[in-house]
Motif scaffolding. Structure first.
Motif, PDB file in Angstrom:
ATOM      1  N   TRP A 114      34.567  64.716  17.983  1.00 25.06           N
ATOM      2  CA  TRP A 114      34.921  63.517  17.183  1.00 25.06           C
ATOM      3  C   TRP A 114      33.785  63.249  16.263  1.00 25.06           C
ATOM      4  N   ASN A 115      32.455  63.350  16.853  1.00 27.69           N
ATOM      5  CA  ASN A 115      31.307  62.745  16.270  1.00 27.69           C
ATOM      6  C   ASN A 115      30.794  63.855  15.333  1.00 27.69           C
ATOM      7  N   THR A 116      31.188  65.135  15.541  1.00 30.18           N
ATOM      8  CA  THR A 116      30.970  66.199  14.459  1.00 30.18           C
ATOM      9  C   THR A 116      31.899  66.077  13.259  1.00 30.18           C
ATOM     10  N   SER A 117      33.022  65.194  13.322  1.00 31.88           N
ATOM     11  CA  SER A 117      33.832  65.477  12.442  1.00 31.88           C
ATOM     12  C   SER A 117      33.994  64.055  11.859  1.00 31.88           C
ATOM     13  N   GLY A 118      33.350  63.105  12.303  1.00 28.28           N
ATOM     14  CA  GLY A 118      33.284  61.800  11.860  1.00 28.28           C
ATOM     15  C   GLY A 118      32.216  61.357  11.128  1.00 28.28           C
ATOM     16  N   ALA A 119      31.908  60.002  11.226  1.00 25.82           N
ATOM     17  CA  ALA A 119      30.582  59.365  10.349  1.00 25.82           C
ATOM     18  C   ALA A 119      29.278  59.970  10.655  1.00 25.82           C
ATOM     19  N   ALA A 120      29.140  60.259  11.916  1.00 30.99           N
ATOM     20  CA  ALA A 120      27.760  60.591  12.256  1.00 30.99           C
ATOM     21  C   ALA A 120      27.464  61.818  11.618  1.00 30.99           C
ATOM     22  N   GLY A 121      28.206  62.726  11.318  1.00 29.19           N
ATOM     23  CA  GLY A 121      27.950  63.958  10.677  1.00 29.19           C
ATOM     24  C   GLY A 121      27.789  65.145  11.858  1.00 29.19           C
ATOM     25  N   TYR A 122      27.923  66.459  11.341  1.00 29.07           N
ATOM     26  CA  TYR A 122      27.948  67.255  12.347  1.00 29.07           C
ATOM     27  C   TYR A 122      26.688  67.507  13.283  1.00 29.07           C
ATOM     28  N   MET A 123      27.008  67.807  14.650  1.00 23.86           N
ATOM     29  CA  MET A 123      26.009  67.936  15.534  1.00 23.86           C
ATOM     30  C   MET A 123      25.735  69.454  15.580  1.00 23.86           C
ATOM     31  N   SER A 124      24.338  69.918  15.411  1.00 20.99           N
ATOM     32  CA  SER A 124      23.992  71.094  15.268  1.00 20.99           C
ATOM     33  C   SER A 124      23.997  72.058  16.694  1.00 20.99           C
ATOM     34  N   ASP A 125      24.452  73.235  16.740  1.00 16.18           N
ATOM     35  CA  ASP A 125      24.249  74.272  17.792  1.00 16.18           C
ATOM     36  C   ASP A 125      23.509  75.219  17.369  1.00 16.18           C
ATOM     37  N   ASP A 126      22.816  75.595  18.501  1.00 18.98           N
ATOM     38  CA  ASP A 126      22.095  77.222  18.240  1.00 18.98           C
ATOM     39  C   ASP A 126      22.226  77.888  19.306  1.00 18.98           C
ATOM     40  N   ASN A 127      22.800  79.125  18.977  1.00 22.65           N
ATOM     41  CA  ASN A 127      23.057  80.223  20.076  1.00 22.65           C
ATOM     42  C   ASN A 127      24.052  79.884  20.921  1.00 22.65           C
ATOM     43  N   PRO A 128      25.338  79.058  20.539  1.00 26.05           N
ATOM     44  CA  PRO A 128      26.130  78.268  21.412  1.00 26.05           C
ATOM     45  C   PRO A 128      26.785  79.317  22.635  1.00 26.05           C
ATOM     46  N   TYR A 129      26.875  80.789  22.358  1.00 23.98           N
ATOM     47  CA  TYR A 129      27.539  81.604  23.315  1.00 23.98           C
ATOM     48  C   TYR A 129      26.516  82.408  23.863  1.00 23.98           C
ATOM     49  N   GLY A 130      25.169  82.236  23.686  1.00 20.94           N
ATOM     50  CA  GLY A 130      24.300  83.256  24.343  1.00 20.94           C
ATOM     51  C   GLY A 130      23.650  82.715  25.671  1.00 20.94           C
ATOM     52  N   ALA A 131      22.745  83.385  26.026  1.00 21.39           N
ATOM     53  CA  ALA A 131      22.252  83.232  27.400  1.00 21.39           C
ATOM     54  C   ALA A 131      21.433  81.730  27.396  1.00 21.39           C
ATOM     55  N   ASP A 132      20.857  81.423  26.405  1.00 21.24           N
ATOM     56  CA  ASP A 132      20.125  80.021  26.430  1.00 21.24           C
ATOM     57  C   ASP A 132      20.702  79.284  25.011  1.00 21.24           C
ATOM     58  N   PRO A 133      21.848  78.741  25.271  1.00 26.93           N
ATOM     59  CA  PRO A 133      22.463  77.767  24.218  1.00 26.93           C
ATOM     60  C   PRO A 133      21.703  76.487  24.244  1.00 26.93           C
ATOM     61  N   THR A 134      21.536  76.129  22.963  1.00 28.06           N
ATOM     62  CA  THR A 134      20.867  74.671  22.846  1.00 28.06           C
ATOM     63  C   THR A 134      21.595  74.127  21.670  1.00 28.06           C
ATOM     64  N   GLY A 135      21.489  72.673  21.588  1.00 24.91           N
ATOM     65  CA  GLY A 135      22.029  72.154  20.361  1.00 24.91           C
ATOM     66  C   GLY A 135      21.982  70.538  20.557  1.00 24.91           C
ATOM     67  N   THR A 136      22.379  69.815  19.848  1.00 21.90           N
ATOM     68  CA  THR A 136      22.639  68.193  19.575  1.00 21.90           C
ATOM     69  C   THR A 136      23.776  67.733  20.453  1.00 21.90           C
ATOM     70  N   PHE A 137      23.474  66.871  21.393  1.00 25.69           N
ATOM     71  CA  PHE A 137      24.465  66.135  22.091  1.00 25.69           C
ATOM     72  C   PHE A 137      24.303  64.587  22.227  1.00 25.69           C
ATOM     73  N   PHE A 138      25.344  63.835  21.969  1.00 23.19           N
ATOM     74  CA  PHE A 138      25.330  62.392  22.259  1.00 23.19           C
ATOM     75  C   PHE A 138      25.311  61.955  23.803  1.00 23.19           C
ATOM     76  N   ASN A 139      26.226  62.840  24.351  1.00 27.08           N
ATOM     77  CA  ASN A 139      26.253  62.745  25.855  1.00 27.08           C
ATOM     78  C   ASN A 139      26.223  63.929  26.591  1.00 27.08           C
ATOM     79  N   ARG A 140      25.628  64.053  27.797  1.00 25.22           N
ATOM     80  CA  ARG A 140      25.469  65.016  28.690  1.00 25.22           C
ATOM     81  C   ARG A 140      25.770  64.591  30.032  1.00 25.22           C
ATOM     82  N   VAL A 141      26.286  65.675  30.809  1.00 27.02           N
ATOM     83  CA  VAL A 141      26.413  65.336  32.141  1.00 27.02           C
ATOM     84  C   VAL A 141      25.552  66.141  33.214  1.00 27.02           C
ATOM     85  N   GLN A 142      24.950  65.398  33.946  1.00 24.88           N
ATOM     86  CA  GLN A 142      23.796  66.128  34.941  1.00 24.88           C
ATOM     87  C   GLN A 142      24.429  66.236  36.194  1.00 24.88           C
ATOM     88  N   THR A 143      24.377  67.241  36.911  1.00 29.24           N
ATOM     89  CA  THR A 143      25.069  67.733  38.193  1.00 29.24           C
ATOM     90  C   THR A 143      23.825  68.107  39.203  1.00 29.24           C
TER      91      THR A 143
END
Length: 268
Positions: free
Chosen positions: A26-55
């Protein structure tokens, strides 16, 4: 004053990440603008998130529990991220208590993220601005949406209804009632930030299984000869039931392995 917030029920959160992905979409396509991803399908994916779930797991084996802990901006009533911002980019809205970032003013200095005791802000390394949960402010006030859909994307996406949304200053709101009746608590209140978001604690539940239910023809858990009565007749604590299931599975697996060892060609 109105104070909008999320109420998160840790007792029914299953860590499915639906809130994370719906927030990102929602936020990538909304007013907040896109949230970047780096190497999303690699061994060490990183990126910007508004919400995360820690387990994580709590307790000691075999008495352990898996806890899923969603975390995002808590929209504090006394947000420490606001006064440290040198440009006024970080601010709290008077009309609904939502804490936001003005990207046009943000210089990416990270002072607000250092001030936040919850680690709820993330720098977008591509845009060089600080980003955080907005409570989907562009969605909850959108008159083009049906009223029932004017909620944060994470609330609508949750399959177990573990997330509630409302005004915590309105004692008759669903959010306030949940906090009051189910011992809701704020995260780290000792910091004096007065988080608006609250969590509903995990709680033990009991179930009653009648003896005849163990032997129904359509019972998927029925195994001929398995002593289910010792586990489930009467009221059973949920944790004890899970432990019993685990032990039964280990016993059955051990029996199969023992049987296979007696077959030709199998290692002893």
């Amino acid at each position: 004053m109105t104070q909008l917030a999320l109420i998160i029920d840790l007792n029914v959160c299953v860590g499915c990440q639906a809130c994370v992905t719906s927030c990102k979409q929602w936020n990538t396509s909304g007013a907040a603008g896109y949230m970047s991803d780096d190497n999303p399908y690699g061994a060490d994916p990183t990126g910007t998130f508004f919400n995360r779930v820690q387990t994580f797991e709590v307790g000691e084996f075999p008495n352990t529990e898996t806890v899923h802990f969603p975390k995002s901006c808590l929209h504090c009533e006394e947000p420490p991220c606001v006064p440290v911002c040198p440009t006024g980019a970080s601010y709290k809205r008077a009309e609904d208590g939502i804490v936001l970032v003005d990207y046009d003013k943000c210089i990416g200095c990270k002072y607000c993220s250092w001030a936040c005791p919850y680690g709820a802000r993330e720098i977008d390394e591509h845009q060089k601005v600080m980003k955080k949960c907005t409570l989907c402010v562009d969605r909850i006030y959108d008159p083009a949406l049906p009223e029932k859909e004017r909620k944060p994307a994470c609330v609508l996406a949750c399959p177990t209804s573990a997330r509630l949304f409302g005004d915590v200053h309105d004692e008759n709101s669903e959010a306030s009632i949940a906090i009051r009746e189910r011992a809701g608590y704020a995260l780290m209140p000792e910091w004096g930030t007065k988080p608006a978001n609250h969590y509903l604690p995990r709680r033990k539940t009991t179930m009653t299984v009648h003896k005849d239910e163990l032997y129904r023809a359509d019972n998927p858990h029925k195994i001929d000869g398995a002593p289910f009565e010792r586990f489930f007749v009467g009221a059973v604590d949920q944790v004890e039931g899970i432990r019993a299931f685990r032990q039964l599975g280990l016993d059955l697996l051990d029996g199969r392995l023992q049987a296979r060892r007696g077959q030709p060609g199998c290692a002893k």
